[in-house]
Design a protein around this motif. Structure first.
Motif, PDB file in Angstrom:
ATOM      1  N   ASP A   1      -8.027  55.882  -6.237  1.00  0.00           N
ATOM      2  CA  ASP A   1      -9.156  55.661  -7.162  1.00  0.00           C
ATOM      3  C   ASP A   1      -9.835  54.330  -6.855  1.00  0.00           C
ATOM      4  O   ASP A   1     -11.061  54.214  -6.872  1.00  0.00           O
ATOM      5  CB  ASP A   1      -8.686  55.604  -8.626  1.00  0.00           C
ATOM      6  CG  ASP A   1      -8.078  56.922  -9.091  1.00  0.00           C
ATOM      7  OD1 ASP A   1      -8.402  57.963  -8.488  1.00  0.00           O
ATOM      8  OD2 ASP A   1      -7.259  56.883 -10.043  1.00  0.00           O
ATOM      9  N   ILE A   2      -9.011  53.309  -6.579  1.00  0.00           N
ATOM     10  CA  ILE A   2      -9.574  51.974  -6.329  1.00  0.00           C
ATOM     11  C   ILE A   2     -10.400  52.006  -5.047  1.00  0.00           C
ATOM     12  O   ILE A   2     -11.527  51.522  -4.998  1.00  0.00           O
ATOM     13  CB  ILE A   2      -8.448  50.910  -6.244  1.00  0.00           C
ATOM     14  CG1 ILE A   2      -7.720  50.813  -7.588  1.00  0.00           C
ATOM     15  CG2 ILE A   2      -9.015  49.560  -5.834  1.00  0.00           C
ATOM     16  CD1 ILE A   2      -6.448  49.975  -7.558  1.00  0.00           C
TER      17      ILE A   2
ATOM     18  N   ALA B   1     -14.626  46.198  -9.686  1.00  0.00           N
ATOM     19  CA  ALA B   1     -13.285  46.210 -10.267  1.00  0.00           C
ATOM     20  C   ALA B   1     -13.355  46.098 -11.789  1.00  0.00           C
ATOM     21  O   ALA B   1     -12.642  46.796 -12.513  1.00  0.00           O
ATOM     22  CB  ALA B   1     -12.459  45.059  -9.694  1.00  0.00           C
ATOM     23  N   TYR B   2     -14.241  45.254 -12.265  1.00  0.00           N
ATOM     24  CA  TYR B   2     -14.417  45.068 -13.716  1.00  0.00           C
ATOM     25  C   TYR B   2     -14.762  46.402 -14.366  1.00  0.00           C
ATOM     26  O   TYR B   2     -14.183  46.792 -15.383  1.00  0.00           O
ATOM     27  CB  TYR B   2     -15.525  44.045 -13.955  1.00  0.00           C
ATOM     28  CG  TYR B   2     -16.010  43.955 -15.381  1.00  0.00           C
ATOM     29  CD1 TYR B   2     -15.208  43.394 -16.374  1.00  0.00           C
ATOM     30  CD2 TYR B   2     -17.271  44.428 -15.725  1.00  0.00           C
ATOM     31  CE1 TYR B   2     -15.663  43.309 -17.685  1.00  0.00           C
ATOM     32  CE2 TYR B   2     -17.730  44.349 -17.029  1.00  0.00           C
ATOM     33  CZ  TYR B   2     -16.930  43.793 -18.012  1.00  0.00           C
ATOM     34  OH  TYR B   2     -17.379  43.711 -19.297  1.00  0.00           O
ATOM     35  N   SER B   3     -15.694  47.120 -13.736  1.00  0.00           N
ATOM     36  CA  SER B   3     -16.117  48.387 -14.320  1.00  0.00           C
ATOM     37  C   SER B   3     -15.003  49.426 -14.231  1.00  0.00           C
ATOM     38  O   SER B   3     -14.726  50.146 -15.177  1.00  0.00           O
ATOM     39  CB  SER B   3     -17.416  48.808 -13.629  1.00  0.00           C
ATOM     40  OG  SER B   3     -17.407  50.145 -13.292  1.00  0.00           O
ATOM     41  N   LEU B   4     -14.317  49.456 -13.091  1.00  0.00           N
ATOM     42  CA  LEU B   4     -13.217  50.427 -12.940  1.00  0.00           C
ATOM     43  C   LEU B   4     -12.125  50.168 -13.971  1.00  0.00           C
ATOM     44  O   LEU B   4     -11.596  51.087 -14.594  1.00  0.00           O
ATOM     45  CB  LEU B   4     -12.654  50.323 -11.519  1.00  0.00           C
ATOM     46  CG  LEU B   4     -11.473  51.230 -11.178  1.00  0.00           C
ATOM     47  CD1 LEU B   4     -11.929  52.682 -11.118  1.00  0.00           C
ATOM     48  CD2 LEU B   4     -10.840  50.827  -9.848  1.00  0.00           C
TER      49      LEU B   4
ATOM     50  N   GLU C   1      -7.375  45.791   2.143  1.00  0.00           N
ATOM     51  CA  GLU C   1      -6.030  46.032   1.611  1.00  0.00           C
ATOM     52  C   GLU C   1      -5.695  45.069   0.469  1.00  0.00           C
ATOM     53  O   GLU C   1      -5.229  45.482  -0.588  1.00  0.00           O
ATOM     54  CB  GLU C   1      -5.029  45.849   2.765  1.00  0.00           C
ATOM     55  CG  GLU C   1      -3.610  46.216   2.451  1.00  0.00           C
ATOM     56  CD  GLU C   1      -3.344  47.713   2.594  1.00  0.00           C
ATOM     57  OE1 GLU C   1      -4.274  48.437   3.016  1.00  0.00           O
ATOM     58  OE2 GLU C   1      -2.238  48.132   2.266  1.00  0.00           O
ATOM     59  N   ALA C   2      -5.961  43.787   0.701  1.00  0.00           N
ATOM     60  CA  ALA C   2      -5.624  42.790  -0.314  1.00  0.00           C
ATOM     61  C   ALA C   2      -6.491  42.961  -1.558  1.00  0.00           C
ATOM     62  O   ALA C   2      -6.050  42.684  -2.676  1.00  0.00           O
ATOM     63  CB  ALA C   2      -5.781  41.378   0.266  1.00  0.00           C
ATOM     64  N   ILE C   3      -7.710  43.425  -1.361  1.00  0.00           N
ATOM     65  CA  ILE C   3      -8.604  43.649  -2.508  1.00  0.00           C
ATOM     66  C   ILE C   3      -8.035  44.779  -3.368  1.00  0.00           C
ATOM     67  O   ILE C   3      -7.947  44.662  -4.594  1.00  0.00           O
ATOM     68  CB  ILE C   3     -10.039  43.983  -2.021  1.00  0.00           C
ATOM     69  CG1 ILE C   3     -10.621  42.789  -1.250  1.00  0.00           C
ATOM     70  CG2 ILE C   3     -10.931  44.377  -3.193  1.00  0.00           C
ATOM     71  CD1 ILE C   3     -11.950  43.070  -0.564  1.00  0.00           C
ATOM     72  N   VAL C   4      -7.621  45.837  -2.706  1.00  0.00           N
ATOM     73  CA  VAL C   4      -7.012  46.959  -3.431  1.00  0.00           C
ATOM     74  C   VAL C   4      -5.742  46.476  -4.143  1.00  0.00           C
ATOM     75  O   VAL C   4      -5.520  46.780  -5.323  1.00  0.00           O
ATOM     76  CB  VAL C   4      -6.705  48.134  -2.470  1.00  0.00           C
ATOM     77  CG1 VAL C   4      -5.990  49.261  -3.198  1.00  0.00           C
ATOM     78  CG2 VAL C   4      -7.994  48.638  -1.821  1.00  0.00           C
ATOM     79  N   ASP C   5      -4.934  45.693  -3.436  1.00  0.00           N
ATOM     80  CA  ASP C   5      -3.707  45.149  -4.046  1.00  0.00           C
ATOM     81  C   ASP C   5      -4.027  44.365  -5.306  1.00  0.00           C
ATOM     82  O   ASP C   5      -3.363  44.517  -6.335  1.00  0.00           O
ATOM     83  CB  ASP C   5      -2.996  44.185  -3.076  1.00  0.00           C
ATOM     84  CG  ASP C   5      -2.400  44.901  -1.868  1.00  0.00           C
ATOM     85  OD1 ASP C   5      -2.313  46.141  -1.892  1.00  0.00           O
ATOM     86  OD2 ASP C   5      -2.030  44.200  -0.908  1.00  0.00           O
ATOM     87  N   ALA C   6      -5.015  43.496  -5.215  1.00  0.00           N
ATOM     88  CA  ALA C   6      -5.332  42.602  -6.344  1.00  0.00           C
ATOM     89  C   ALA C   6      -5.811  43.419  -7.545  1.00  0.00           C
ATOM     90  O   ALA C   6      -5.432  43.146  -8.692  1.00  0.00           O
ATOM     91  CB  ALA C   6      -6.394  41.587  -5.931  1.00  0.00           C
ATOM     92  N   ILE C   7      -6.615  44.435  -7.290  1.00  0.00           N
ATOM     93  CA  ILE C   7      -7.122  45.257  -8.391  1.00  0.00           C
ATOM     94  C   ILE C   7      -5.972  46.076  -8.998  1.00  0.00           C
ATOM     95  O   ILE C   7      -5.838  46.195 -10.215  1.00  0.00           O
ATOM     96  CB  ILE C   7      -8.271  46.173  -7.907  1.00  0.00           C
ATOM     97  CG1 ILE C   7      -9.454  45.308  -7.430  1.00  0.00           C
ATOM     98  CG2 ILE C   7      -8.714  47.125  -9.010  1.00  0.00           C
ATOM     99  CD1 ILE C   7     -10.584  46.084  -6.771  1.00  0.00           C
ATOM    100  N   GLU C   8      -5.125  46.577  -8.120  1.00  0.00           N
ATOM    101  CA  GLU C   8      -3.991  47.369  -8.596  1.00  0.00           C
ATOM    102  C   GLU C   8      -3.065  46.510  -9.463  1.00  0.00           C
ATOM    103  O   GLU C   8      -2.626  46.938 -10.535  1.00  0.00           O
ATOM    104  CB  GLU C   8      -3.225  47.922  -7.387  1.00  0.00           C
ATOM    105  CG  GLU C   8      -2.166  48.929  -7.747  1.00  0.00           C
ATOM    106  CD  GLU C   8      -1.331  49.350  -6.530  1.00  0.00           C
ATOM    107  OE1 GLU C   8      -1.110  48.511  -5.629  1.00  0.00           O
ATOM    108  OE2 GLU C   8      -0.909  50.508  -6.500  1.00  0.00           O
TER     109      GLU C   8
ATOM    110  N   GLY D   1      -6.892  54.289 -18.652  1.00  0.00           N
ATOM    111  CA  GLY D   1      -5.921  54.719 -17.642  1.00  0.00           C
ATOM    112  C   GLY D   1      -5.738  53.684 -16.542  1.00  0.00           C
ATOM    113  O   GLY D   1      -6.497  52.719 -16.453  1.00  0.00           O
ATOM    114  N   VAL D   2      -4.713  53.889 -15.742  1.00  0.00           N
ATOM    115  CA  VAL D   2      -4.429  52.981 -14.617  1.00  0.00           C
ATOM    116  C   VAL D   2      -4.877  53.670 -13.331  1.00  0.00           C
ATOM    117  O   VAL D   2      -4.345  54.716 -12.980  1.00  0.00           O
ATOM    118  CB  VAL D   2      -2.918  52.658 -14.553  1.00  0.00           C
ATOM    119  CG1 VAL D   2      -2.633  51.727 -13.384  1.00  0.00           C
ATOM    120  CG2 VAL D   2      -2.449  52.041 -15.853  1.00  0.00           C
ATOM    121  N   PRO D   3      -5.861  53.114 -12.632  1.00  0.00           N
ATOM    122  CA  PRO D   3      -6.343  53.783 -11.420  1.00  0.00           C
ATOM    123  C   PRO D   3      -5.299  53.756 -10.311  1.00  0.00           C
ATOM    124  O   PRO D   3      -4.541  52.797 -10.185  1.00  0.00           O
ATOM    125  CB  PRO D   3      -7.576  52.959 -11.027  1.00  0.00           C
ATOM    126  CG  PRO D   3      -7.366  51.626 -11.661  1.00  0.00           C
ATOM    127  CD  PRO D   3      -6.556  51.846 -12.898  1.00  0.00           C
TER     128      PRO D   3
END
Ligand code: FES
Ligand code: FES
Lengths: 715, 170
Positions: free
Chosen positions: B127-128, B113-116, B143-150, B121-123
């Motif tokens: 993309d995530i 996530a740090y690298s992304l 799902e929650a991981i994607v949510d948190a990164i988003e 831009g906003v992934p």
């Protein structure tokens, strides 16, 4: 949301989505898993494993390994057999069940490919592995028993000749009348189902450090397990060490899913190695070792029939299940439990009364099979729901319609399944109605029909299920297995008015410590931030069942609740003595003793603690403050707390390639009172994803000679 | 087979120098020699992503390179990123969203996530998910991981009140 709800009262935490206090540590990279732990003078173990699924051990030559750099010990079966008594994985209420005795390392033969035969202990893991390569074992290969039919054939080689056959257990259920019902039924559907072997694949592999100190004597085991008390009992009994001198610590655990509560030969051996060396010995399975030595699950072949009348009312089921469990039954929970749950959960959501089933649990030369997440449920549910759908097709009934016609009515409880399970209260119809609305079933069906005309194939599937949770002593206890169904908690007020709760359920990341904190905070009347929950150490927490079979909240949570109430009564008794009031006119809120009626603050909990601990001389004579309580709770009455739910799946199939695209999954589960929705949702999502993995992608495959053919994460 | 080699590199901003067996992987060097146990190993073959670290600005599998190959480089682990507080908002979003259970995969997830999130831009969620394809998690449903990164990506893009918390629907 601005309306005031019950959740807005001070300390009302139950039902709230609060995050996990202990997750911050893990997020900072400060988790402390067994794999991370280093002890002074610690050595490392590695194992030489059998390349054969079935072979006699003719000779072992370890001279070169013993002389290799950094090697402290090379141990074989006989060495450990002098210290450790054998174990047998049977349970009394599986009548006629048999299994051969097991030792940490085998003495005369190996029974699965990957079985550990020789242990090498050295200064580092790398040196231990180097030396392990120098061990020469001469094997005399025996014919491998792999297939479940061949295993039961008259000419099959018998893996444990002293048992007479490769049949571990043969169970039958028969309510009677099944033949007649099938003979007279308007519709009979029938299918054969094959369920491959699955395994847990926890991200942290199995890990253990045994540290034996002969001077006390004292055995301390840092063990990546969900059930430390069970292992305390096992190590004490099999190594003859007083139980009070055995301490098992389960720190942060990198996933378990039922896999880390079984006895593994390597783990038992590590304890013996530490006793022999009087130094800490660590063993961490690498990923390849995990695939060939962690328990597998499933491996069932089910042939099942279902009978229905002309309208699609289900009348009877007839089931034959054969399951392969490896060469012996797992210890201490056995390898029959899964098959038992498969053939007892069949048809469980439905009203029919006639049921017949035959379960054969078969030995074979594969790694041991035992309980892994959802023990038996996926098998029973798949078979039942597929047959229900086949009846629906035969009678031209919609899949919702056939279920609402056959599911046990929500007002029919208490009642029992034809397989003997007693249901206190389930809610199939409420769940069905809820999921139908949630997924917009009618809309999806219309869309499906429209898209089909354009050549797009979408599928909609639903499955109702009954779930086994919170086992009472009627299960392991009555079966003669020393696994507790009760839990214990100690709660104490510290001198500054903080609270510590030591409890026997364990934390695997599912949020045990968080929900216990929520429960204690709410029922004691203190802020959550002031409560520290401690788990996973047999030395500090009371004995209990720990975490398995969805019992953490149901039994552990209830234990915490009752303990908190008991402690509150003690606190109010001291407060009443200090305030010269009656305890029942007082209450606790946000760390204060308040007037029960007006909610006015009277005295702070910290002040009560200060007086109790440091100025007991100022209390009225005869007042003995009890600001710590120990409390145990075991479920009574029903053998299990059954729950239920329904899942729905929407997917698209590419009819050219067979490629399936999952569009959406819905889950409605009646899990009772939700303590923390955030955690429950995450558990369900994780369970669904693990289930999808099993349904679509995962299987441990074996070749004809009993070799696991895909034992790595890249396969 | 256990010839010793000198390994000197910068780890989390500090220079370190050790003599280790040549075959020591970067993951073992970090975990055992330096006691930076936040980096985990789940497969030791470059598949699971539990061992990801930042090496000279790139996220790499610490299980796949030898420590000696990293000599002269700069490595950052979850401990380093935490100390520098550069992922504090991401960690907070993971915490609030409960995007972890056992936490064994989590340092690797944070690295990805740090690298992304370091790219412009906003992934999108797609993309995530793509970025996370080399990170295994056995506990959560992702799902929650994607949510948190988003959430973190959006907050950063919105001018980054880094501590902005996502409301949790009780
Ligand atoms: S340990 Fe490096 S990718 Fe799994
Ligand atoms: S949280 Fe356990 S593996 Fe991801």
């Amino acid at each position: 949301m601005t309306a005031i709800t019950a959740l807005d009262r001070p300390n009302s935490y139950i039902g709230r989505s609060v995050p996990r206090p202990n997750a911050k540590r893990l997020l900072a990279g400060r988790g402390r898993y067994v794999t991370d732990i280093v002890l002074p003078r610690m050595l490392h173990g590695a194992y030489v494993r059998s390349p054969y699924a079935h072979a006699r051990i003719v000779a072992i030559n370890a001279d070169e390994a013993r002389a290799a750099p950094g090697v402290r010990l090379v141990a074989i079966g006989e060495d450990l057999a002098k210290l450790c008594t054998p174990w047998v994985g049977t349970m009394d209420h599986f009548k006629g069940m048999k299994s051969p005795p097991q030792l940490p390392l085998p003495i005369d033969k190996v029974v699965w490919a990957g079985q550990a035969v020789v242990a090498v202990v050295a200064d580092t893991r790398a040196l231990a592995e180097d030396a392990a390569e120098l061990v020469a074992i001469e094997f005399d290969e025996l014919p491998a028993v792999v297939d479940i039919d061949a295993a039961r054939g008259p000419d099959a080689p018998v893996i444990s000749p002293e048992l007479g056959s490769n049949l571990c257990f043969h169970g039958k259920i028969d309510t009677g009348g099944v033949e007649d019902v099938f003979a007279g039924a308007a519709h009979v559907v029938e299918e054969e189902f094959l369920f491959g072997r699955h395994t847990a694949v926890t991200m942290e592999p199995r890990a253990i450090i045994a540290d034996y100190d002969a001077s006390e004597p004292k055995l301390t085991v840092h063990h990546a397990t969900q059930t430390p008390y069970q292992f305390q009992d096992i190590y004490a009994r099999h190594y003859g060490i007083p139980e009070a001198c055995v301490r098992v610590i389960a720190p942060d655990i990198g996933g378990s899913f039922g896999m880390k509560l079984h006895m593994y030969h390597e783990d038992m051996a590590v304890v013996g190695l530490s006793i022999m060396l009087e130094r800490p010995v660590k063993y961490v399975a690498d990923r390849m070792e995990s695939f060939v030595s962690d328990i597998h699950a499933r491996d069932h072949r089910v042939r099942a029939r279902m009978a229905a009348d002309a309208d699609g009312n289900i009348l009877a089921m007839d089931v034959e299940d054969v399951t392969g469990i490896g060469a012996f039954s797992a210890y201490p929970r056995t390898s029959v439990v899964e098959g038992n749950q498969v053939y007892r959960l069949m048809g469980a959501p439905y009203t029919f009364k006639n049921y017949r089933a035959d379960l054969q649990v078969v030995f074979q030369n594969k790694v041991q099979m035992s309980q892994y997440r959802a023990v038996g449920h996926p098998v029973a549910c798949t078979v039942t729901e597929r047959l229900v759908d086949m009846i629906a097709a035969k009678t031209s009934r919609d899949v919702f319609d056939i279920r609402s016609g056959n599911l046990i009515p929500d007002d029919a409880y208490p009642c029992a399944s034809p397989t003997g399970y007693k249901f206190e209260s389930l809610s199939h119809h409420a769940c069905l109605a809820k999921i139908r609305a949630l997924m917009d079933y009618d809309g999806l069906r219309a869309e499906q029909a429209a898209l089909r005309k354009q050549g797009i194939h979408r599928g909609i599937g639903i499955a109702s299920f009954v779930e086994i949770t919170n086992p009472s002593p009627a299960f392991y206890g009555v079966g003669g297995v020393r696994i507790s169904s009760q839990d214990g908690a100690i709660i104490k007020i510290t001198p500054s008015g903080d609270v510590r709760c030591l409890i026997s359920i364990t934390e695997l990341g599912q949020g045990t410590e968080t929900i216990v904190g929520q429960i204690v905070a709410e029922h004691l009347g203190v802020d959550r931030e002031r409560i520290k929950v401690i788990t996973g150490d047999t030395e500090t927490t009371p004995h209990g069942g720990a975490t398995y079979a969805c019992r953490g909240a149901g039994i552990g949570g209830e234990t915490a609740l009752q303990a908190a109430k008991k402690l509150k009564a003690n606190v109010l008794a001291v407060a009443a003595a200090i305030l010269q009031d009656e305890p029942d006119r007082l209450d606790m809120e946000a760390g204060w003793i308040v007037d029960a009626a007006s909610r006015q603050q009277r005295i702070e909990l910290a002040e009560i603690a200060r007086i109790a601990y440091f100025r007991s001389d100022t209390l009225p004579p005869g007042t003995q403050s009890q600001l710590s309580v120990a409390h145990h709770y075991a479920p009574e009455g029903y053998p299990f707390a059954f729950t239920n739910g329904v899942q729905a799946c929407h997917l698209e199939l590419d009819v050219e390639t067979g490629f399936v695209k999952l569009l959406k999954m819905w889950v409605v589960e009646d899990c009772g009172r939700v303590i923390n929705p955030l955690l429950v949702d995450e558990q369900i999502r994780g369970g669904v994803v693990q289930g999808l993995g099993a349904a679509f992608f995962e299987e441990c495959t074996y070749g004809d000679s009993g070799q696991l053919t895909n034992g790595s994460l890249a396969d | 087979m256990s010839d010793l080699v000198d390994v000197s590199l910068i780890v989390n901003g500090s220079e370190v120098s050790h003599r280790v067996p040549a075959r020591t992987t970067l993951a073992d060097f970090l975990r055992q020699t330096l006691e930076l146990t936040g980096t985990h190993t789940g497969c030791e073959m470059g598949v699971c992503g539990a061992c990801l670290v930042v090496l000279d600005g790139q996220v790499v599998h610490a299980c796949l390179s030898f420590a000696v190959q990293a000599s002269g480089s700069a490595v950052e682990t979850v401990e380093g990123l935490t100390e520098r507080a550069v992922i504090a908002d991401l960690q907070e979003a993971f915490h609030q969203r409960n995007a972890l259970q056992c936490g064994f995969c989590t340092p690797g997830m944070l690295m990805t996530a740090y690298s992304l999130l370091s790219q412009p831009g906003v992934p999108s969620r797609e993309d995530i998910r793509d970025a996370l394809s080399g990170n295994y998690c056995r506990c959560t449903g992702y799902e929650a991981i994607v949510d948190a990164i988003e959430t973190t990506a959006r907050n950063r893009a919105a001018g980054g009140d880094a501590a902005a918390r996502e409301e949790i629907d009780a």
